[in-house]
Scaffold this motif. Structure first.
Motif, PDB file in Angstrom:
ATOM      1  N   ASN A   8       0.796  -1.225   0.000  1.00 21.29           N
ATOM      2  CA  ASN A   8       0.000   0.000   0.000  1.00 21.29           C
ATOM      3  C   ASN A   8       0.831   1.279   0.000  1.00 21.29           C
ATOM      4  O   ASN A   8       0.281   2.376   0.119  1.00 21.29           O
ATOM      5  N   GLU A  13      -6.985  -4.146   6.750  1.00 22.37           N
ATOM      6  CA  GLU A  13      -7.715  -3.272   5.832  1.00 22.37           C
ATOM      7  C   GLU A  13      -7.664  -1.825   6.301  1.00 22.37           C
ATOM      8  O   GLU A  13      -7.490  -0.898   5.508  1.00 22.37           O
ATOM      9  N   ASP A  14      -7.799  -1.628   7.612  1.00 18.44           N
ATOM     10  CA  ASP A  14      -7.711  -0.277   8.171  1.00 18.44           C
ATOM     11  C   ASP A  14      -6.316   0.308   7.957  1.00 18.44           C
ATOM     12  O   ASP A  14      -6.171   1.488   7.624  1.00 18.44           O
ATOM     13  N   HIS A  44      -5.849   1.361   4.362  1.00 18.92           N
ATOM     14  CA  HIS A  44      -6.572   2.604   4.088  1.00 18.92           C
ATOM     15  C   HIS A  44      -5.780   3.812   4.607  1.00 18.92           C
ATOM     16  O   HIS A  44      -5.669   4.837   3.908  1.00 18.92           O
ATOM     17  N   GLY A  46      -6.271   8.590   8.035  1.00 15.53           N
ATOM     18  CA  GLY A  46      -7.117   7.493   7.571  1.00 15.53           C
ATOM     19  C   GLY A  46      -8.548   7.591   8.030  1.00 15.53           C
ATOM     20  O   GLY A  46      -9.397   6.794   7.608  1.00 15.53           O
TER      21      GLY A  46
END
Length: 400
Positions: A278, A335-336, A339, A380
């Motif tokens: 990411n 996932e957090d 992000h 985020g």
């Protein structure tokens, strides 16, 4: 009653000394730590010159004592002990000590030291304190253990202070990364060595020689930074007493390739995979389209700045942010985290001032790491943040 120590007599220029060893019980009995008030007069009196830097009791309790108690092959380098008569006068042969050579004019013999003579640790106060504490915790095992010693005669206050200065100013410890590179007991270091091979970005791109990356270094991280990040993450996975967790302690002295290491390493690898996937710029390194130094320093020819994530503060802050998400037991911390990482503008610039940068310089400090971690989470816009996430976000000042 005199203490007797088998020694070898030596001399460097004008300084005479004796080499020998003392049992841990003898260390506890005869060596007085610098914080002992008996040394006040030797160092100029209370409120004058301090005998030594203050004892770091946390380091002794949490690091050195466990090293002695848990390691069957633990070893200390020699303590430098100055023999100081209770009278405060120069050490006198015949009354304060006797050297009894085993042969005429020999250098090997027995050193008899009168019990009225105290021993001052000019070098090795933390090792001495650890020996004393370890002895209290496991007397039967620790009592007969021995540590090498260098014994020096006391002449006067100035000479004693000079010995202390010589021993401490000229001592240059190796970098933390080099120490970790040679470490084979510490489970966290063992897991880190596994990660250095299993995570493609880290493979042959971890600096094992220094605590910081040189401007033109081709490496992406130092081993010291990676180990510290793993401490942060493993505490999140296993709790505050992670070092005592059976799954962690079972890794002591194992080869990094051992399957038991893989079980713990996989937790860390999961985090780094999310991070690297990411932050798309890491693909440039993996595909040979950019150098790590370019991500840190940018392109001077075009005036394009580098990225905060490529510095030590970035790695540790990301680990801290991930740890907060893990601690809060979110449904899908990965996932957090993904992000949050995508939401941050990682380019160096004014928006990092007072967080990860001071002016145009990346500022790798403890408060800076915490502020950067909070900034990552705040950017985020995490919904329903838990206590760990909230605590970090509160530590992050508003961006400029």
């Amino acid at each position: 009653m005199a203490i007797q120590i088998p020694v070898v007599k030596g001399k460097t220029l004008s300084t005479e000394y004796w080499l020998g060893s003392l049992s841990f019980s003898a260390i506890a009995k005869y060596v007085k730590l610098p914080e002992n008030s008996d040394w006040d007069d030797v160092f100029g009196g209370k409120g004058e010159q301090e005998a030594q830097r203050k004892l770091n009791k946390t380091r002794v309790t949490n690091e050195i004592v466990p090293y002695l108690l848990k390691s069957d092959d633990a070893f200390f380098s020699s303590l430098a002990l100055i023999l100081v008569p209770a009278s405060g006068k120069p050490l006198q042969e015949g009354s304060d000590y006797k050297f009894l050579p085993t042969a005429a004019e020999g250098k090997v013999g027995m050193l008899e030291i009168d019990e009225s003579v105290d021993m001052f640790p000019a070098d090795g106060q933390h090792r001495t304190a650890a020996i004393i504490d370890a002895l209290k915790q496991d007397r039967s095992r620790m009592t007969p253990q021995e540590v090498p010693v260098v014994l020096l005669p006391y002449f006067d206050k100035d000479k004693l202070r000079q010995h202390f200065s010589d021993l401490n100013l000229n001592a240059k410890p190796v970098s933390q990364s080099i120490g970790y590179a040679f470490e084979s007991r510490d489970p966290i270091v063992i897991v880190t060595k596994r990660i250095m091979k299993d995570v493609p970005l880290f493979n042959k791109r971890v600096n094992e020689l220094s605590n910081s990356l040189a401007k033109k270094s081709p490496d992406v991280i130092t081993m010291g930074t990676l180990v510290q990040a793993h401490h942060i993450l493993l505490e999140a996975f296993y709790g505050p007493k992670y070092k005592d967790n059976a799954e962690i302690t079972a890794l002591r002295q194992l080869d990094p390739s051992d399957e038991k290491v893989e079980t713990v390493a996989q937790k860390l690898q999961d985090v780094w995979e999310v991070v690297i996937e990411n932050i798309v710029e890491w693909d440039l390194i993996l595909n040979g389209k950019a150098q790590a130094r370019e991500l840190r320093e940018g392109d001077e020819s075009t005036g394009t700045p580098g990225y905060v994530f490529a510095f030590g503060i970035g790695w540790q802050a990301i680990a801290m942010a991930a740890a907060a998400l893990i601690k809060d037991e979110r449904d899908d911390w990965s996932e957090d985290l993904a992000h949050c990482l995508r939401a941050v503008n990682w380019r160096k610039g004014d928006h990092w001032h007072g967080i990860a940068m001071v002016g145009d310089r990346v500022n790798n400090t403890g408060p800076g790491i915490k502020a950067t971690a909070g900034y990552i989470l705040r950017e985020g816009s995490i919904s329903g943040p838990g206590p760990a996430v909230n605590s970090l976000m509160a530590a992050a000042p508003e961006a400029a």
